[in-house]
Motif scaffolding. Structure first.
Motif, short mmCIF file in Angstrom:
data_model
loop_
_atom_site.label_atom_id
_atom_site.label_comp_id
_atom_site.label_asym_id
_atom_site.label_seq_id
_atom_site.Cartn_x
_atom_site.Cartn_y
_atom_site.Cartn_z
N LEU A 1 -3.42 -4.08 15.57
CA LEU A 1 -2.46 -3.39 14.72
C LEU A 1 -2.66 -3.78 13.27
O LEU A 1 -3.11 -4.89 12.96
N VAL A 2 -2.31 -2.86 12.36
CA VAL A 2 -2.48 -3.08 10.93
C VAL A 2 -1.24 -2.60 10.20
O VAL A 2 -0.78 -1.46 10.41
N ALA A 3 -0.69 -3.45 9.34
CA ALA A 3 0.38 -3.06 8.43
C ALA A 3 -0.27 -2.65 7.11
O ALA A 3 -0.87 -3.49 6.41
N PHE A 4 -0.14 -1.37 6.77
CA PHE A 4 -0.85 -0.78 5.63
C PHE A 4 0.16 -0.17 4.68
O PHE A 4 1.04 0.58 5.10
N ALA A 5 0.04 -0.52 3.40
CA ALA A 5 0.89 0.04 2.35
C ALA A 5 0.11 1.14 1.64
O ALA A 5 -0.67 0.87 0.72
N PRO A 6 0.28 2.41 2.03
CA PRO A 6 -0.62 3.47 1.56
C PRO A 6 -0.44 3.88 0.11
O PRO A 6 -1.31 4.54 -0.44
N ASP A 7 0.67 3.49 -0.50
CA ASP A 7 0.93 3.92 -1.88
C ASP A 7 0.75 2.81 -2.90
O ASP A 7 0.99 3.03 -4.09
N GLU A 8 0.32 1.63 -2.47
CA GLU A 8 0.19 0.50 -3.39
C GLU A 8 -1.21 0.48 -4.02
O GLU A 8 -2.21 0.37 -3.31
N PRO A 9 -1.29 0.58 -5.34
CA PRO A 9 -2.60 0.51 -6.00
C PRO A 9 -3.06 -0.94 -6.15
O PRO A 9 -2.24 -1.88 -6.18
N PHE A 10 -4.36 -1.13 -6.25
CA PHE A 10 -4.90 -2.46 -6.53
C PHE A 10 -6.27 -2.31 -7.15
O PHE A 10 -6.90 -1.25 -7.08
N THR A 11 -6.73 -3.37 -7.77
CA THR A 11 -8.06 -3.44 -8.35
C THR A 11 -8.92 -4.33 -7.48
O THR A 11 -8.52 -5.46 -7.15
N VAL A 12 -10.08 -3.85 -7.06
CA VAL A 12 -10.95 -4.63 -6.18
C VAL A 12 -11.42 -5.87 -6.92
O VAL A 12 -12.04 -5.79 -7.99
N GLY A 13 -11.10 -7.01 -6.34
CA GLY A 13 -11.51 -8.29 -6.91
C GLY A 13 -12.32 -9.08 -5.92
O GLY A 13 -13.29 -8.57 -5.34
N ARG A 14 -11.90 -10.31 -5.65
CA ARG A 14 -12.63 -11.17 -4.73
C ARG A 14 -12.58 -10.61 -3.31
O ARG A 14 -11.52 -10.22 -2.83
#
Length: 437
Positions: free
Chosen positions: A381-394
């Protein structure tokens, strides 16, 4: 161990709805209404969706032999962080390549005790090993990878047309699956040599006709053998009519594409940025949009990462030479948000993305316990926040080179459970055989 997770949005085989997922002993035991839960149930936040764990059937772990490129511990930690609960390891670029039962035994021994998610294995079809294919199938590999041109590593040579037909004829006797890197050597040999920092020059060195010619050969050989085959990492939108026609004629051939072909476009690749080099290459935006259209129409079956990292030195970022650099994209951990970002912009629902990245690769690899939240399936199972933006880092993979670095994506994996236990990067994974373990 029991676990109950409920959410206002749960992606189930029959659609998305509020539900509670009950698990015991690592499998799903019931799917009930949202309010039908015991004390202690995990309730996801209102901005989270509960997904089945993803299945990535195209991952180059490279261990043993080239563990400095990746490795089971680092690759599976990256998978867990990205919501991928099962990977299928490619038979190259490890040494030995997984082309014999003995090599499979060595790989399983190396992987044991260090995998953070479940791992299955492809075998390899190379010149002269047709007699090994049935034994590897019986030992549990999910199918067989081949190249139709130079693979880039000497221990995994390509099949010529006679070798391709011999492999398919043998596989047809037990309904085994052949998955093929479909580019044609002769077409590429006739194209300009790649050299220097120009991405346009690299693109010209691997024209779309290389994919189309090789796919044509694969279609013909698959039809004649009455076998099953699969085209890996399709980049060329112009090959779609050929595949569509073959399938309409009853040829048992499936096809995948990859997040980088759905995200990037040749027009936007900076000269000298060899992090973008892969084979087949990232093509122009018209090809990208054709692939999106084919996915939504059902003409492309699945999306998997083709995670193929190497050391920074082999990417030749120091000189930015596309002719010298190793070809491969590192993107396992960000595959879901990369695809979801593109899908969201095109109005494609999340459930459809999950089908491409969970159910379809599980079906391809013959892993019936994976790919869906359903009674009797593994509690992945996966808890996914589909509307949250992020910047690819580490990222968790061993080497940091990736074209996704610094890119803005949407969709964050917040928690992952593997067979009902929180996947935190520790070695909770199992080694799977075709059909299960």
């Amino acid at each position: 161990m029991t676990l109950v997770v409920r959410a206002r949005r749960v992606v189930l085989p029959d659609g998305e709805r509020a539900a509670a997922v009950h698990t015991d002993g690592g499998v799903v035991t019931a799917v009930t209404g949202f309010d039908d839960v015991p004390a202690g149930a995990v309730t996801l936040a209102d901005d989270e969706v509960l997904l089945p764990g993803l299945v990535d059937s195209h991952v180059h772990v490279n261990e043993p032999g080239r563990t400095e490129w990746e490795g089971f511990a680092t690759a599976t930690r990256a998978a867990a962080a990205g919501g991928v609960t099962t990977i299928v390891d490619m038979p190259l670029n490890s040494v030995p390549a997984t082309t014999t039962v003995e090599a499979l035994r060595v790989k399983r021994e190396v992987a044991a005790g260090q995998v953070a998610v479940d791992v299955a294995f492809w075998g390899g079809a190379v010149p002269g090993n047709a007699g090994e294919l049935r034994a590897m199938h019986e030992a549990g590999v999910v199918g067989f990878k081949c190249f139709l041109l130079d693979s880039g590593v000497p221990e995994f040579p390509p099949l010529d047309d006679a070798g391709l037909r011999a492999a398919l004829a043998e596989l047809a006797t037990f309904d085994g699956l052949l998955v093929a890197h479909a580019e044609d050597e002769a077409v590429i040999d006739a194209a300009p040599e790649p050299a220097g920092a120009s991405y346009a020059a690299f693109l010209a060195s691997r024209p779309p006709a290389a994919e189309e010619t090789a796919i044509g050969r694969l279609v013909a050989a698959t039809r004649d053998a009455g076998a099953r085959s699969h085209v890996v990492h399709l980049a060329d939108g112009d090959a779609l009519p050929l595949l569509r026609g073959a399938r309409a004629d009853g040829v048992r051939i499936t096809v995948e594409t990859c997040p980088h072909y759905l995200t990037f476009a040749a027009e936007d690749v900076p000269d000298g940025d060899t992090a973008y080099k892969c084979c087949p290459p990232i093509r122009e935006s018209a090809h990208r949009e054709a692939l999106w259209g084919a996915l939504t129409a059902g003409d492309v079956d699945l999306v998997v990462s083709d995670h193929s990292p190497c050391t920074p030195e082999l990417k030749r970022l120091d000189v930015g030479d596309f002719g010298l650099a190793w070809g491969g994209i590192a993107g396992l951990q960000v595959a879901l948000p990369a695809v979801w970002t593109g899908a969201r912009a095109r109005g494609v629902p999340l459930a459809q993305v999950v089908g491409w990245m969970s159910a379809a690769p599980a079906r391809l690899a013959g892993l019936p316990g994976k790919g869906a939240i359903a009674v009797g399936r593994d509690a992945d199972l996966v808890a996914f926040a589909p509307d949250e933006p992020f910047t690819v880092g580490r990222l968790e993979h061993r080497n940091p080179v990736t074209p996704y670095a610094g890119r803005e994506l949407t969709g964050v994996v917040r928690r992952t459970w593997l067979r009902g236990r929180e996947a935190d990067g520790s070695p909770l994974g199992r080694l799977l055989d075709r059909g299960g373990w």
